[in-house]
Design an enzyme around this catalytic site. Structure first.
Site, short mmCIF file in Angstrom:
data_model
loop_
_atom_site.label_atom_id
_atom_site.label_comp_id
_atom_site.label_asym_id
_atom_site.label_seq_id
_atom_site.Cartn_x
_atom_site.Cartn_y
_atom_site.Cartn_z
N VAL A 24 1.35 -3.76 3.86
CA VAL A 24 1.24 -5.04 4.57
C VAL A 24 2.49 -5.91 4.53
O VAL A 24 2.52 -6.96 5.16
CB VAL A 24 0.04 -5.91 4.11
CG1 VAL A 24 -1.27 -5.41 4.68
CG2 VAL A 24 -0.01 -6.08 2.62
N TYR A 38 -5.38 4.22 7.66
CA TYR A 38 -6.69 3.57 7.68
C TYR A 38 -7.49 3.94 8.92
O TYR A 38 -7.56 5.11 9.27
CB TYR A 38 -6.55 2.04 7.55
CG TYR A 38 -5.66 1.67 6.40
CD1 TYR A 38 -6.02 2.01 5.09
CD2 TYR A 38 -4.46 1.02 6.60
CE1 TYR A 38 -5.19 1.69 4.02
CE2 TYR A 38 -3.64 0.70 5.54
CZ TYR A 38 -4.01 1.03 4.26
OH TYR A 38 -3.20 0.74 3.22
N LYS A 57 0.51 3.37 -2.98
CA LYS A 57 -0.72 4.12 -3.29
C LYS A 57 -0.52 5.64 -3.35
O LYS A 57 -0.98 6.27 -4.30
CB LYS A 57 -1.82 3.76 -2.29
CG LYS A 57 -2.29 2.30 -2.38
CD LYS A 57 -3.20 1.96 -1.19
CE LYS A 57 -3.70 0.53 -1.20
NZ LYS A 57 -4.42 0.21 0.06
N SER A 80 0.80 -1.24 0.00
CA SER A 80 0.00 0.00 0.00
C SER A 80 0.83 1.27 0.00
O SER A 80 0.28 2.35 -0.23
CB SER A 80 -0.93 0.02 1.21
OG SER A 80 -1.96 -0.93 1.04
N TYR A 104 -2.60 -2.77 -10.53
CA TYR A 104 -2.55 -2.47 -9.08
C TYR A 104 -1.70 -3.53 -8.34
O TYR A 104 -0.85 -3.19 -7.52
CB TYR A 104 -3.97 -2.39 -8.52
CG TYR A 104 -4.04 -2.39 -7.02
CD1 TYR A 104 -3.72 -1.26 -6.28
CD2 TYR A 104 -4.41 -3.55 -6.32
CE1 TYR A 104 -3.76 -1.27 -4.89
CE2 TYR A 104 -4.46 -3.57 -4.94
CZ TYR A 104 -4.13 -2.43 -4.24
OH TYR A 104 -4.16 -2.45 -2.86
O1 DON Z 1 -4.31 -4.89 -2.01
C1 DON Z 1 -3.79 -5.38 -1.01
O2 DON Z 1 -4.49 -5.95 -0.16
C2 DON Z 1 -2.30 -5.29 -0.83
N1 DON Z 1 -1.64 -5.40 -2.09
C3 DON Z 1 -1.92 -4.00 -0.18
C4 DON Z 1 -2.64 -3.73 1.12
C5 DON Z 1 -1.82 -2.98 2.09
O3 DON Z 1 -0.61 -2.87 2.01
C6 DON Z 1 -2.52 -2.44 3.29
N2 DON Z 1 -1.65 -1.68 4.14
N3 DON Z 1 -1.23 -1.76 5.21
#
Ligand code: DON
Length: 391
Positions: free
Chosen positions: A258, A240, A66, A63, A188
């Site tokens: 993550v 978040y 993003k 993320s 993405y």
């Molecule tokens: O789309 C997803 O679920 C992961 N590629 C990225 C989510 C993420 O990193 C949330 N952050 N802490």
């Protein structure tokens, strides 16, 4: 040892014993990652990168990509066109929630998954490869080196990414995707799988902290307006459903991923990054969050700390043969202009008839804000030519 490295090392030692949390379970390739690496880096205005711990270990951005892809979308399309597809309100919900505005279907913000997929779908390009190349080029410009994708992590997320695909289908049903579902989601997943080190992230964050100019390469990557927009959204939405508490306790706009990375922006001071794969219930790295929290509280880096230099610019008064010169230095903002006006009025009042000989020299200012210039011009006009401005 550099004194800043010593400070960073001290913070790392404090958080090292913490082993609570777990690696992200829902992406198999991340679930099996080594949970132990720990690293911390800051990048300065002069492009120096100071790092400690496992600072050469590569991990995927997830993320953290993003906000930087948002920067690309804002750069390519402008704010209004991006905001037609995605909002800028904190969702108060987990990163993968179906946070869609009632009626329009707009995702709450570009930093939750739904909003990020909408943002990625807006990037120009006829196919996945072209879009991905544009994104990787932008991420690389932020980092100051060529980045590439971890194919195994990409495939692992693509193979298990039904929830994100479902979000994209929902977005498409509202007419909010800039492309078909597949190119949006696969691009993405690829941006999430771009590999970085904590040093790369510190430079990326510093590029936002210094208004869109990479302090290492000196390249302008995005405009000041785009950088400010991205940092603003990070401050309200980057963590978040813990974004509010994060701003309260830490006070630095931030973004987590993550795989365990975390970036924080200290505007005009530092880019900050930390890495440790074990996550808390919000999907934010436990030890990386603790590191940044410690840094901010111990070293007074909360963005709402008072900054006196902005209210009190550098002022030097020279009495020369052609009269008095008031030299301004540093940064002159709105509050500083009020300070200068007061000082000029006092000087003019004290001098009476000699006032015509005062010159305000603004050429050495590192930064003159438009509001300050407007205030100065208005005041000089009111003084009726008693004071001259050199800018
Ligand atoms: O789309 C997803 O679920 C992961 N590629 C990225 C989510 C993420 O990193 C949330 N952050 N802490």
């Amino acid at each position: 040892m550099h004194p800043i490295l010593q400070l960073l090392d001290g913070v790392l030692d404090e958080v090292r014993p913490r082993t609570e949390g777990a690696t992200a379970a829902y992406i198999p390739e991340l679930a099996h990652a080594d949970p132990d690496p720990l690293a911390f880096a800051v990048a300065t205005a002069r492009g120096r990168v100071l790092s400690v711990g496992d600072d050469r270990v590569e991990f995927t951005m997830q993320s953290i990509s993003k906000p930087f892809v948002l920067a690309l979308a804002l750069h390519e399309l402008g704010r209004d066109r991006v905001l037609a597809h995605v909002g800028v309100e904190p969702s108060g919900e987990p990163f993968n929630a179906i946070s869609l505005e009632e009626g329009t279907g707009r995702p709450a913000n570009p930093l939750v998954n739904a909003g990020a997929i909408a943002t990625t779908s807006l990037i120009a390009g006829d196919d996945i490869d072209t879009r991905t190349a544009r994104i990787v080029a932008m991420l690389s410009a932020f980092a100051g080196r060529s980045l590439w994708i971890d194919e195994a992590v990409y495939r692992s997320e693509s193979a298990t990414g039904d929830r994100n695909r479902a979000l994209a289908h929902l977005l498409r049903s509202y007419g909010l995707l800039g492309s078909e579902v597949d190119p949006a989601v696969e691009t993405y997943f690829r941006q999430c799988a771009v590999l970085v080190t904590v040093r790369d992230l510190a430079v990326m964050s510093a590029t936002l902290a210094f208004g869109g100019v990479n302090p290492v390469t000196r390249e302008r990557v995005v405009s000041e307006d785009v950088a400010r927009d991205v940092v603003s959204i990070m401050s309200s939405c980057g963590m978040y459903d813990s974004s509010g508490e994060w701003m309260l306790r830490v006070g630095l706009p931030a973004k987590s991923g993550v795989s365990g990375g975390l970036v924080a922006v200290s505007p005009s001071q530092f880019g900050v990054a930390a890495f440790s794969p074990r996550l808390d219930a919000h999907g934010n790295s436990v030890r990386a969050s603790a590191i940044v929290e410690r840094l901010a509280s111990d070293f007074g880096m909360h963005v709402f700390e008072p900054h006196e230099a902005v209210a009190e610019p550098g002022i030097e008064v020279d009495e020369g043969a052609e009269g008095t010169t008031v030299r301004l230095g540093g940064e002159l903002g709105f509050a500083g202009a009020e300070f200068v006006v007061t000082m000029l009025r006092e000087t003019v009042a004290a001098r009476g008839a000699d006032a015509a000989a005062i010159t305000v020299d603004a050429r050495e200012l590192a930064r003159l804000h438009p509001a300050a210039l407007a205030v100065l011009r208005t005041e000089l006009a009111a003084l009726g030519g008693a004071v001259r401005l050199r800018d």
